[in-house]
Design a protein around this motif. Structure first.
Motif, PDB file in Angstrom:
ATOM      1  N   TRP A   3       4.036   1.504  30.741  1.00  0.00           N
ATOM      2  CA  TRP A   3       4.891   0.676  29.897  1.00  0.00           C
ATOM      3  C   TRP A   3       6.337   0.993  30.217  1.00  0.00           C
ATOM      4  CZ3 TRP A   3       2.964  -2.177  25.405  1.00  0.00           C
ATOM      5  CH2 TRP A   3       1.575  -2.223  25.365  1.00  0.00           C
ATOM      6  N   ILE A   4       7.243   0.069  29.877  1.00  0.00           N
ATOM      7  CA  ILE A   4       8.672   0.275  30.106  1.00  0.00           C
ATOM      8  C   ILE A   4       9.406   0.141  28.777  1.00  0.00           C
ATOM      9  CG2 ILE A   4       9.123  -2.142  30.690  1.00  0.00           C
ATOM     10  CD1 ILE A   4      11.097  -0.971  32.865  1.00  0.00           C
ATOM     11  N   VAL A   5      10.422   0.963  28.608  1.00  0.00           N
ATOM     12  CA  VAL A   5      11.225   0.943  27.388  1.00  0.00           C
ATOM     13  C   VAL A   5      12.243  -0.185  27.500  1.00  0.00           C
ATOM     14  CG1 VAL A   5      12.874   2.247  25.974  1.00  0.00           C
ATOM     15  CG2 VAL A   5      10.946   3.429  27.083  1.00  0.00           C
ATOM     16  N   HIS A   6      12.252  -1.104  26.518  1.00  0.00           N
ATOM     17  CA  HIS A   6      13.270  -2.155  26.499  1.00  0.00           C
ATOM     18  C   HIS A   6      14.303  -1.911  25.400  1.00  0.00           C
ATOM     19  CE1 HIS A   6      11.498  -4.166  22.997  1.00  0.00           C
ATOM     20  NE2 HIS A   6      10.340  -4.087  23.595  1.00  0.00           N
ATOM     21  N   THR A   7      13.992  -1.032  24.435  1.00  0.00           N
ATOM     22  CA  THR A   7      14.926  -0.624  23.386  1.00  0.00           C
ATOM     23  C   THR A   7      14.822   0.894  23.243  1.00  0.00           C
ATOM     24  OG1 THR A   7      14.559  -2.712  22.205  1.00  0.00           O
ATOM     25  CG2 THR A   7      15.595  -0.926  20.969  1.00  0.00           C
ATOM     26  N   ALA A   8      15.913   1.589  23.476  1.00  0.00           N
ATOM     27  CA  ALA A   8      15.894   3.050  23.385  1.00  0.00           C
ATOM     28  C   ALA A   8      15.509   3.497  21.979  1.00  0.00           C
ATOM     29  CB  ALA A   8      17.259   3.617  23.751  1.00  0.00           C
ATOM     30  N   SER A  80      14.636   1.215  30.260  1.00  0.00           N
ATOM     31  CA  SER A  80      14.084   1.167  31.618  1.00  0.00           C
ATOM     32  C   SER A  80      13.244   2.386  31.981  1.00  0.00           C
ATOM     33  CB  SER A  80      15.166   0.953  32.680  1.00  0.00           C
ATOM     34  OG  SER A  80      15.830  -0.272  32.446  1.00  0.00           O
ATOM     35  N   GLU A  81      13.056   3.310  31.055  1.00  0.00           N
ATOM     36  CA  GLU A  81      12.214   4.473  31.305  1.00  0.00           C
ATOM     37  C   GLU A  81      10.750   4.043  31.320  1.00  0.00           C
ATOM     38  OE1 GLU A  81      11.505   8.893  29.315  1.00  0.00           O
ATOM     39  OE2 GLU A  81      12.755   7.433  28.276  1.00  0.00           O
ATOM     40  N   ASN A  82       9.974   4.582  32.249  1.00  0.00           N
ATOM     41  CA  ASN A  82       8.541   4.300  32.314  1.00  0.00           C
ATOM     42  C   ASN A  82       7.773   5.312  31.478  1.00  0.00           C
ATOM     43  OD1 ASN A  82       8.869   2.151  34.073  1.00  0.00           O
ATOM     44  ND2 ASN A  82       8.597   3.411  35.879  1.00  0.00           N
ATOM     45  N   LEU A  83       6.772   4.824  30.751  1.00  0.00           N
ATOM     46  CA  LEU A  83       5.941   5.657  29.888  1.00  0.00           C
ATOM     47  C   LEU A  83       4.478   5.319  30.105  1.00  0.00           C
ATOM     48  CD1 LEU A  83       7.909   5.079  26.547  1.00  0.00           C
ATOM     49  CD2 LEU A  83       8.126   7.053  28.073  1.00  0.00           C
ATOM     50  N   ILE A  84       3.627   6.286  29.852  1.00  0.00           N
ATOM     51  CA  ILE A  84       2.189   6.053  29.825  1.00  0.00           C
ATOM     52  C   ILE A  84       1.779   6.017  28.360  1.00  0.00           C
ATOM     53  CG2 ILE A  84      -0.097   6.932  30.473  1.00  0.00           C
ATOM     54  CD1 ILE A  84       1.614   6.115  32.882  1.00  0.00           C
ATOM     55  N   LEU A  85       1.174   4.916  27.933  1.00  0.00           N
ATOM     56  CA  LEU A  85       0.697   4.783  26.555  1.00  0.00           C
ATOM     57  C   LEU A  85      -0.688   5.399  26.470  1.00  0.00           C
ATOM     58  CD1 LEU A  85       1.075   3.640  23.681  1.00  0.00           C
ATOM     59  CD2 LEU A  85       0.060   1.506  24.534  1.00  0.00           C
ATOM     60  N   LEU A  86      -0.810   6.459  25.645  1.00  0.00           N
ATOM     61  CA  LEU A  86      -2.065   7.189  25.532  1.00  0.00           C
ATOM     62  C   LEU A  86      -2.870   6.789  24.306  1.00  0.00           C
ATOM     63  CD1 LEU A  86      -0.592  10.681  26.479  1.00  0.00           C
ATOM     64  CD2 LEU A  86      -1.843   9.101  27.969  1.00  0.00           C
ATOM     65  N   HIS A  87      -2.162   6.343  23.240  1.00  0.00           N
ATOM     66  CA  HIS A  87      -2.845   6.038  21.979  1.00  0.00           C
ATOM     67  C   HIS A  87      -1.948   5.151  21.128  1.00  0.00           C
ATOM     68  CE1 HIS A  87      -5.416   6.767  18.515  1.00  0.00           C
ATOM     69  NE2 HIS A  87      -4.393   7.204  17.830  1.00  0.00           N
ATOM     70  N   GLU A  88      -2.520   4.131  20.486  1.00  0.00           N
ATOM     71  CA  GLU A  88      -1.797   3.262  19.561  1.00  0.00           C
ATOM     72  C   GLU A  88      -2.291   3.503  18.147  1.00  0.00           C
ATOM     73  OE1 GLU A  88      -1.446  -0.956  20.433  1.00  0.00           O
ATOM     74  OE2 GLU A  88      -2.035  -0.542  22.500  1.00  0.00           O
ATOM     75  N   LEU A  89      -1.345   3.497  17.176  1.00  0.00           N
ATOM     76  CA  LEU A  89      -1.724   3.704  15.787  1.00  0.00           C
ATOM     77  C   LEU A  89      -0.648   3.141  14.860  1.00  0.00           C
ATOM     78  CD1 LEU A  89      -3.836   5.058  13.881  1.00  0.00           C
ATOM     79  CD2 LEU A  89      -2.396   7.087  13.952  1.00  0.00           C
ATOM     80  N   ASN A  90      -1.016   2.169  14.070  1.00  0.00           N
ATOM     81  CA  ASN A  90      -0.141   1.653  13.002  1.00  0.00           C
ATOM     82  C   ASN A  90       1.258   1.270  13.475  1.00  0.00           C
ATOM     83  OD1 ASN A  90      -2.315   2.310  11.325  1.00  0.00           O
ATOM     84  ND2 ASN A  90      -1.436   4.251  10.714  1.00  0.00           N
ATOM     85  N   GLY A  91       1.354   0.564  14.597  1.00  0.00           N
ATOM     86  CA  GLY A  91       2.650   0.106  15.094  1.00  0.00           C
ATOM     87  C   GLY A  91       3.419   1.115  15.935  1.00  0.00           C
ATOM     88  N   TRP A  92       2.804   2.277  16.203  1.00  0.00           N
ATOM     89  CA  TRP A  92       3.423   3.316  17.023  1.00  0.00           C
ATOM     90  C   TRP A  92       2.502   3.665  18.174  1.00  0.00           C
ATOM     91  CZ3 TRP A  92       8.111   6.024  16.102  1.00  0.00           C
ATOM     92  CH2 TRP A  92       8.816   5.568  14.982  1.00  0.00           C
ATOM     93  N   GLY A  93       3.089   4.199  19.244  1.00  0.00           N
ATOM     94  CA  GLY A  93       2.299   4.627  20.388  1.00  0.00           C
ATOM     95  C   GLY A  93       2.591   6.076  20.734  1.00  0.00           C
ATOM     96  N   TRP A  94       1.535   6.836  21.026  1.00  0.00           N
ATOM     97  CA  TRP A  94       1.686   8.207  21.539  1.00  0.00           C
ATOM     98  C   TRP A  94       1.814   8.049  23.046  1.00  0.00           C
ATOM     99  CZ3 TRP A  94       2.766  12.791  19.489  1.00  0.00           C
ATOM    100  CH2 TRP A  94       2.551  13.944  20.251  1.00  0.00           C
ATOM    101  N   VAL A  95       2.955   8.442  23.605  1.00  0.00           N
ATOM    102  CA  VAL A  95       3.267   8.185  25.011  1.00  0.00           C
ATOM    103  C   VAL A  95       3.591   9.473  25.741  1.00  0.00           C
ATOM    104  CG1 VAL A  95       4.109   5.845  24.533  1.00  0.00           C
ATOM    105  CG2 VAL A  95       5.725   7.756  24.554  1.00  0.00           C
ATOM    106  N   SER A 109       9.352  -1.148  20.785  1.00  0.00           N
ATOM    107  CA  SER A 109      10.432  -0.739  21.682  1.00  0.00           C
ATOM    108  C   SER A 109       9.997  -0.670  23.143  1.00  0.00           C
ATOM    109  CB  SER A 109      10.991   0.625  21.256  1.00  0.00           C
ATOM    110  OG  SER A 109      10.063   1.669  21.533  1.00  0.00           O
ATOM    111  N   ILE A 110       8.709  -0.955  23.402  1.00  0.00           N
ATOM    112  CA  ILE A 110       8.180  -0.876  24.768  1.00  0.00           C
ATOM    113  C   ILE A 110       7.357  -2.121  25.084  1.00  0.00           C
ATOM    114  CG2 ILE A 110       8.155   1.645  24.769  1.00  0.00           C
ATOM    115  CD1 ILE A 110       5.130   1.557  24.252  1.00  0.00           C
ATOM    116  N   GLU A 111       7.172  -2.372  26.382  1.00  0.00           N
ATOM    117  CA  GLU A 111       6.282  -3.469  26.810  1.00  0.00           C
ATOM    118  C   GLU A 111       5.574  -3.049  28.085  1.00  0.00           C
ATOM    119  OE1 GLU A 111       8.908  -6.576  29.307  1.00  0.00           O
ATOM    120  OE2 GLU A 111       9.467  -6.423  27.197  1.00  0.00           O
ATOM    121  N   ARG A 112       4.416  -3.655  28.295  1.00  0.00           N
ATOM    122  CA  ARG A 112       3.683  -3.328  29.522  1.00  0.00           C
ATOM    123  C   ARG A 112       4.520  -3.650  30.724  1.00  0.00           C
ATOM    124  NH1 ARG A 112      -2.369  -5.374  28.914  1.00  0.00           N
ATOM    125  NH2 ARG A 112      -1.834  -6.414  30.826  1.00  0.00           N
ATOM    126  N   LEU A 113       4.443  -2.803  31.729  1.00  0.00           N
ATOM    127  CA  LEU A 113       5.284  -2.942  32.913  1.00  0.00           C
ATOM    128  C   LEU A 113       5.067  -4.273  33.629  1.00  0.00           C
ATOM    129  CD1 LEU A 113       7.457  -1.517  34.474  1.00  0.00           C
ATOM    130  CD2 LEU A 113       5.701  -0.410  35.843  1.00  0.00           C
TER     131      LEU A 113
END
Length: 118
Positions: A3-8, A80-95, A109-113
């Motif tokens: 995923w990529i960060v579009h909002t810090a 523009s930072e790249n992240l790996i989404l490991l888990h989604e929960l209640n509108g948040w992601g553990w990355v 704040s993120i979207e799939r690359l």
């Protein structure tokens, strides 16, 4: 999945709560902005947000027992930072970021690359 960060994102909680399965926590208010989160006080007196799904409420609704380990650590991110989404929960992601640091970020704040969303 990358995923990529579009909002810090910058955390407002420099001392995040944490608990282990079996710990008792005191319950507070539910989050109005993110459904599924509740304010808790851990046994060390620290306060923060925890997912309701990780807690077994007592009959009176004032305390709960943790049924899963949890850390409220949020990850500060930059656009523009790249992240790996490991888990989604209640509108948040553990990355995980490129430095192998992990934490929660708001999913809005993120979207799939590849740009296809979730």
């Amino acid at each position: 999945m990358t995923w990529i960060v579009h909002t810090a994102h910058t955390t407002n909680y420099p001392n995040p709560i944490g608990f282990q399965a079996g710990d008792r926590v005191e319950l507070g208010v539910r989050d109005d902005d993110f459904s599924g989160w509740i304010r808790v006080t851990t046994r060390d007196g620290n306060q923060g947000w925890a997912p309701i799904q990780y807690l077994q409420m007592d009959g009176a609704g004032k305390t709960a027992i943790a049924i899963l380990d949890y850390s409220a650590r949020e990850l500060n991110t930059r656009v523009s930072e790249n992240l790996i989404l490991l888990h989604e929960l209640n509108g948040w992601g553990w990355v995980e970021n490129e430095n192998k640091e992990c934490g929660w970020v708001p999913l809005n704040s993120i979207e799939r690359l590849d740009g296809s969303g979730r």
